[in-house]
Design a protein around this motif. Structure first.
Motif, PDB file in Angstrom:
ATOM      1  N   GLU A   1       0.811  -1.218   0.000  1.00 14.18           N
ATOM      2  CA  GLU A   1       0.000   0.000   0.000  1.00 14.18           C
ATOM      3  C   GLU A   1       0.844   1.269   0.000  1.00 14.18           C
ATOM      4  O   GLU A   1       0.440   2.276  -0.578  1.00 14.18           O
ATOM      5  N   ASN A   2       2.003   1.225   0.638  1.00 14.30           N
ATOM      6  CA  ASN A   2       2.839   2.423   0.704  1.00 14.30           C
ATOM      7  C   ASN A   2       3.626   2.654  -0.592  1.00 14.30           C
ATOM      8  O   ASN A   2       4.269   3.681  -0.742  1.00 14.30           O
ATOM      9  N   ASN A   3       3.593   1.699  -1.513  1.00 11.50           N
ATOM     10  CA  ASN A   3       4.246   1.837  -2.819  1.00 11.50           C
ATOM     11  C   ASN A   3       3.398   1.093  -3.863  1.00 11.50           C
ATOM     12  O   ASN A   3       3.826   0.080  -4.421  1.00 11.50           O
ATOM     13  N   PRO A   4       2.190   1.602  -4.145  1.00  9.46           N
ATOM     14  CA  PRO A   4       1.226   0.842  -4.943  1.00  9.46           C
ATOM     15  C   PRO A   4       1.595   0.661  -6.420  1.00  9.46           C
ATOM     16  O   PRO A   4       1.039  -0.206  -7.081  1.00  9.46           O
ATOM     17  N   PHE A   5       2.522   1.440  -6.919  1.00 11.63           N
ATOM     18  CA  PHE A   5       2.859   1.357  -8.346  1.00 11.63           C
ATOM     19  C   PHE A   5       4.264   0.812  -8.595  1.00 11.63           C
ATOM     20  O   PHE A   5       4.787   0.951  -9.695  1.00 11.63           O
ATOM     21  N   ARG A   6       4.850   0.193  -7.605  1.00 11.68           N
ATOM     22  CA  ARG A   6       6.226  -0.296  -7.724  1.00 11.68           C
ATOM     23  C   ARG A   6       6.410  -1.181  -8.962  1.00 11.68           C
ATOM     24  O   ARG A   6       7.321  -0.957  -9.760  1.00 11.68           O
ATOM     25  N   SER A   7       5.564  -2.162  -9.146  1.00 10.35           N
ATOM     26  CA  SER A   7       5.680  -3.068 -10.288  1.00 10.35           C
ATOM     27  C   SER A   7       5.387  -2.354 -11.601  1.00 10.35           C
ATOM     28  O   SER A   7       5.993  -2.651 -12.632  1.00 10.35           O
ATOM     29  N   LYS A   8       4.466  -1.428 -11.571  1.00  4.92           N
ATOM     30  CA  LYS A   8       4.140  -0.664 -12.785  1.00  4.92           C
ATOM     31  C   LYS A   8       5.348   0.182 -13.216  1.00  4.92           C
ATOM     32  O   LYS A   8       5.627   0.290 -14.407  1.00  4.92           O
ATOM     33  N   TYR A   9       6.051   0.756 -12.252  1.00  5.75           N
ATOM     34  CA  TYR A   9       7.244   1.544 -12.591  1.00  5.75           C
ATOM     35  C   TYR A   9       8.352   0.657 -13.163  1.00  5.75           C
ATOM     36  O   TYR A   9       9.049   1.052 -14.093  1.00  5.75           O
ATOM     37  N   LYS A  10       8.503  -0.546 -12.609  1.00  6.92           N
ATOM     38  CA  LYS A  10       9.492  -1.482 -13.148  1.00  6.92           C
ATOM     39  C   LYS A  10       9.111  -1.882 -14.576  1.00  6.92           C
ATOM     40  O   LYS A  10       9.974  -1.973 -15.450  1.00  6.92           O
ATOM     41  N   ALA A  11       7.826  -2.113 -14.790  1.00  7.94           N
ATOM     42  CA  ALA A  11       7.349  -2.456 -16.136  1.00  7.94           C
ATOM     43  C   ALA A  11       7.618  -1.300 -17.096  1.00  7.94           C
ATOM     44  O   ALA A  11       8.035  -1.512 -18.243  1.00  7.94           O
ATOM     45  N   ARG A  12       7.413  -0.078 -16.634  1.00  8.22           N
ATOM     46  CA  ARG A  12       7.665   1.101 -17.469  1.00  8.22           C
ATOM     47  C   ARG A  12       9.128   1.181 -17.878  1.00  8.22           C
ATOM     48  O   ARG A  12       9.447   1.469 -19.031  1.00  8.22           O
ATOM     49  N   ASP A  13      10.017   0.931 -16.916  1.00 10.49           N
ATOM     50  CA  ASP A  13      11.450   0.947 -17.233  1.00 10.49           C
ATOM     51  C   ASP A  13      11.781  -0.078 -18.318  1.00 10.49           C
ATOM     52  O   ASP A  13      12.551   0.202 -19.238  1.00 10.49           O
ATOM     53  N   LEU A  14      11.194  -1.266 -18.204  1.00  7.51           N
ATOM     54  CA  LEU A  14      11.421  -2.293 -19.226  1.00  7.51           C
ATOM     55  C   LEU A  14      10.867  -1.856 -20.578  1.00  7.51           C
ATOM     56  O   LEU A  14      11.502  -2.065 -21.620  1.00  7.51           O
ATOM     57  N   LEU A  15       9.689  -1.238 -20.585  1.00  4.60           N
ATOM     58  CA  LEU A  15       9.098  -0.763 -21.842  1.00  4.60           C
ATOM     59  C   LEU A  15       9.964   0.316 -22.488  1.00  4.60           C
ATOM     60  O   LEU A  15      10.113   0.349 -23.716  1.00  4.60           O
TER      61      LEU A  15
END
Length: 150
Positions: free
Chosen positions: A32-46
């Motif tokens: 909950e304190n970092n709800p977009f962590r995986s989305k940001y990692k996915a963005r870096d890969l994209l």
């Protein structure tokens, strides 16, 4: 050169698969304190995929220019080559497939930004996707992307 591009393409595909997994599956487990962590990692890969595709595109266009006088110019508008002929390229041509690949990455970057509540950046990526799609005729290879982006 084909072997090198084949290896690069496999790497791109693997990164894309991982980005999808991060965005769709792993993001459900983000704290909950970092709800977009995986989305940001996915963005870096994209973003890495986008750079790799641009590199592959430059290499392929260089080879095409050496083999035959290609229709596309080297002018760049909005980061993408401008079609010198004034016609849309065929969606199943090498140039059309390159544009579709870049459009897919732009689409997923746009969705990623929207999902992380960065609406203006998401809109910009989706507009870039539409510009790339509009350069090519719609074919069975890119019709799904055309529909999704619209």
């Amino acid at each position: 050169m084909a072997v090198n591009q084949s290896t690069e393409w496999r790497t791109v595909c693997e990164k894309f698969r991982l980005a999808q997994e991060l965005s769709e599956i792993e993001s459900r487990k983000d704290p909950e304190n970092n709800p977009f962590r995986s989305k940001y990692k996915a963005r870096d890969l994209l973003k890495e995929i986008h750079c790799s595709l641009k590199k592959i595109q430059i290499e392929e266009e260089g080879e095409a220019d050496n083999e035959e006088g290609d229709c596309e110019s080297k002018e760049v508008v909005d980061g993408e080559p401008e079609n010198q002929c004034g016609k849309a390229c065929s969606g199943d041509s090498p140039a059309g497939l390159r544009a579709a690949r870049l459009a897919v990455v732009q689409y997923y970057l746009g969705v990623n930004h929207i999902e992380t509540e960065e609406l203006s950046a998401g809109e910009q990526h989706l507009m870039n996707c539409m510009k790339l799609i509009d350069k090519c005729t719609t074919t069975r290879e890119n019709v799904s992307l055309f529909i999704q982006a619209r």
